[in-house]
Design an enzyme around this catalytic site. Structure first.
Site, PDB file in Angstrom:
ATOM      1  N   SER A  31      -7.717  -5.438  -6.353  1.00 53.83           N
ATOM      2  CA  SER A  31      -8.983  -5.948  -5.826  1.00 53.83           C
ATOM      3  C   SER A  31     -10.093  -5.785  -6.849  1.00 53.83           C
ATOM      4  CB  SER A  31      -9.353  -5.198  -4.543  1.00 53.83           C
ATOM      5  OG  SER A  31      -9.744  -3.878  -4.840  1.00 53.83           O
ATOM      6  N   ASP A  68       0.849  -1.180   0.000  1.00 55.63           N
ATOM      7  CA  ASP A  68       0.000   0.000   0.000  1.00 55.63           C
ATOM      8  C   ASP A  68       0.888   1.235   0.000  1.00 55.63           C
ATOM      9  OD1 ASP A  68      -2.387   1.426   0.087  1.00 55.63           O
ATOM     10  OD2 ASP A  68      -2.473   1.429   2.269  1.00 55.63           O
ATOM     11  N   LEU A  75       9.450 -21.608  -4.381  1.00 52.09           N
ATOM     12  CA  LEU A  75       8.575 -20.606  -3.776  1.00 52.09           C
ATOM     13  C   LEU A  75       7.246 -20.534  -4.519  1.00 52.09           C
ATOM     14  CD1 LEU A  75       8.293 -18.253  -1.697  1.00 52.09           C
ATOM     15  CD2 LEU A  75       9.123 -16.739  -3.528  1.00 52.09           C
ATOM     16  N   ASN A 132       1.595   3.152  -2.862  1.00 51.82           N
ATOM     17  CA  ASN A 132       2.275   3.427  -4.133  1.00 51.82           C
ATOM     18  C   ASN A 132       1.891   4.793  -4.701  1.00 51.82           C
ATOM     19  OD1 ASN A 132       3.408   0.871  -4.005  1.00 51.82           O
ATOM     20  ND2 ASN A 132       1.903  -0.064  -5.366  1.00 51.82           N
ATOM     21  N   ARG A 133       0.613   5.120  -4.621  1.00 52.33           N
ATOM     22  CA  ARG A 133       0.160   6.402  -5.170  1.00 52.33           C
ATOM     23  C   ARG A 133       0.703   7.577  -4.349  1.00 52.33           C
ATOM     24  NH1 ARG A 133      -6.196   5.974  -6.429  1.00 52.33           N
ATOM     25  NH2 ARG A 133      -6.269   4.916  -4.419  1.00 52.33           N
ATOM     26  N   GLU A 188      -1.142 -13.683  12.245  1.00 51.97           N
ATOM     27  CA  GLU A 188      -0.553 -12.557  12.953  1.00 51.97           C
ATOM     28  C   GLU A 188      -0.445 -11.392  11.960  1.00 51.97           C
ATOM     29  OE1 GLU A 188       0.310 -12.540  16.234  1.00 51.97           O
ATOM     30  OE2 GLU A 188      -0.505 -14.587  16.362  1.00 51.97           O
ATOM     31  N   LEU A 223      -7.745  -4.770   6.755  1.00 55.16           N
ATOM     32  CA  LEU A 223      -7.580  -5.936   5.879  1.00 55.16           C
ATOM     33  C   LEU A 223      -7.982  -5.671   4.437  1.00 55.16           C
ATOM     34  CD1 LEU A 223      -8.603  -9.183   7.797  1.00 55.16           C
ATOM     35  CD2 LEU A 223      -6.472  -8.709   6.593  1.00 55.16           C
ATOM     36  N   HIS A 250       3.174   2.681  -8.927  1.00 60.09           N
ATOM     37  CA  HIS A 250       2.782   1.280  -9.106  1.00 60.09           C
ATOM     38  C   HIS A 250       3.936   0.457  -9.690  1.00 60.09           C
ATOM     39  CE1 HIS A 250      -1.224   2.047  -7.840  1.00 60.09           C
ATOM     40  NE2 HIS A 250      -1.562   2.792  -8.873  1.00 60.09           N
ATOM     41  N   ARG A 261     -10.954   2.740  -9.679  1.00 62.49           N
ATOM     42  CA  ARG A 261      -9.745   3.430 -10.108  1.00 62.49           C
ATOM     43  C   ARG A 261      -9.989   4.209 -11.401  1.00 62.49           C
ATOM     44  NH1 ARG A 261      -4.923   1.576  -7.468  1.00 62.49           N
ATOM     45  NH2 ARG A 261      -5.599   1.415  -5.305  1.00 62.49           N
TER      46      ARG A 261
END
Length: 261
Positions: A85, A39, A149, A41-42, A229, A217, A57, A92
């Site tokens: 999202s 969060d 990964l 970036n803008r 956590e 969240l 971004h 946006r």
């Protein structure tokens, strides 16, 4: 819940501090699955005077690639990145969204060439522009047999929508077998719902990290994070440093996890 500072630095003291943090992390307490909400970036782009937020971004996407390497080096096995999202798709600005689509497609392509990494799209492909849906699908198919990964890219994602999709899938499969809704209501379990989520078969996230100091969240992994956590970092997304990440992992290892008790 913990907040961390974002003071910059890459000199000798920084390297010494980074080394000390690594020594303080017990390999046995490293989380298996880390979820990251990038969060800020803008705000980062506006603070630096860029004419468009796409610079933020792009910087955020580059940081997430770096973040994944930190996770891989530390032995974390699954990482989930919240990139776009379902709300973003309608809220946006059209040019910003166009830029985001290109940036995310480029990131997926880049990650799919990392040796051993497995890329998986989590979200609703049908709500995405075809070029992005195709890019995510290609990255997933290219890395399907990899065992390193595991990287979940949450794109066109919403936690409540994911739960709805899981329940719909359960109902559909139950009806295909000829079962009644009454029978399903009596037999439905949390485990069943978990198996039908986009992340079905994966461990739930042990640790959820969010940058930029925000403590919410935002509809990310609502079901899966029931016993996670949380760690909140003040740094804006592109400014996240490895020491911020290492402090989060050290802090996680020091916590007494209660899993809801």
């Amino acid at each position: 819940m913990t907040r961390a500072s974002s003071t910059q630095g890459r000199g000798l003291l920084y390297r010494l501090y980074s080394s000390r943090l690594r020594r303080e992390i017990d390999a046995g307490t490293v989380p298996h699955h880390v979820a990251m909400m990038i969060d800020g970036n803008r705000r980062w782009a506006r603070q630096l005077g860029y004419t468009t937020v796409s610079h933020g971004h792009r910087a955020g996407a580059a940081k997430m690639h770096e973040f994944l390497r930190w996770c891989d080096e530390l032995g974390i096995q699954v990482v989930s990145l919240y990139l776009l999202s379902t709300d973003n798709l309608v809220k946006r600005d059209s040019q910003e969204l166009t830029d985001l689509i290109e940036i995310i497609a480029d990131l997926a392509e880049t990650l799919s060439h990392e040796p051993g990494w497995r890329v998986k799209h989590v979200g609703r492909a049908e709500v995405l522009p075809p070029v992005l849906a195709h890019g995510l699908r290609t990255a997933e198919e290219r890395t399907r047999e990899n065992t390193g990964l595991h990287v979940n890219l949450a794109v066109g994602y919403g936690g409540r929508g994911e739960i709805v999709d899981a329940v719909r899938s359960i109902i559909s499969k139950h009806q295909e077998k000829g079962g009644s809704l009454e029978e399903l209501a009596e037999s439905l379990t949390p485990e069943q719902i978990g198996e039908h989520l986009y992340t079905g078969g994966q461990p739930d996230p042990d640790l959820v990290i969010r940058t930029s100091g925000e403590q919410r969240l935002s509809d990310f992994l609502l079901w899966q994070s029931a016993h996670s956590e949380f760690y909140f970092v003040e740094a804006l997304g592109p400014d996240l440093r490895e020491v911020d990440f290492l402090r989060a992992i050290r802090d996680f290892g020091d916590r007494d996890r209660r899993f809801g008790s």
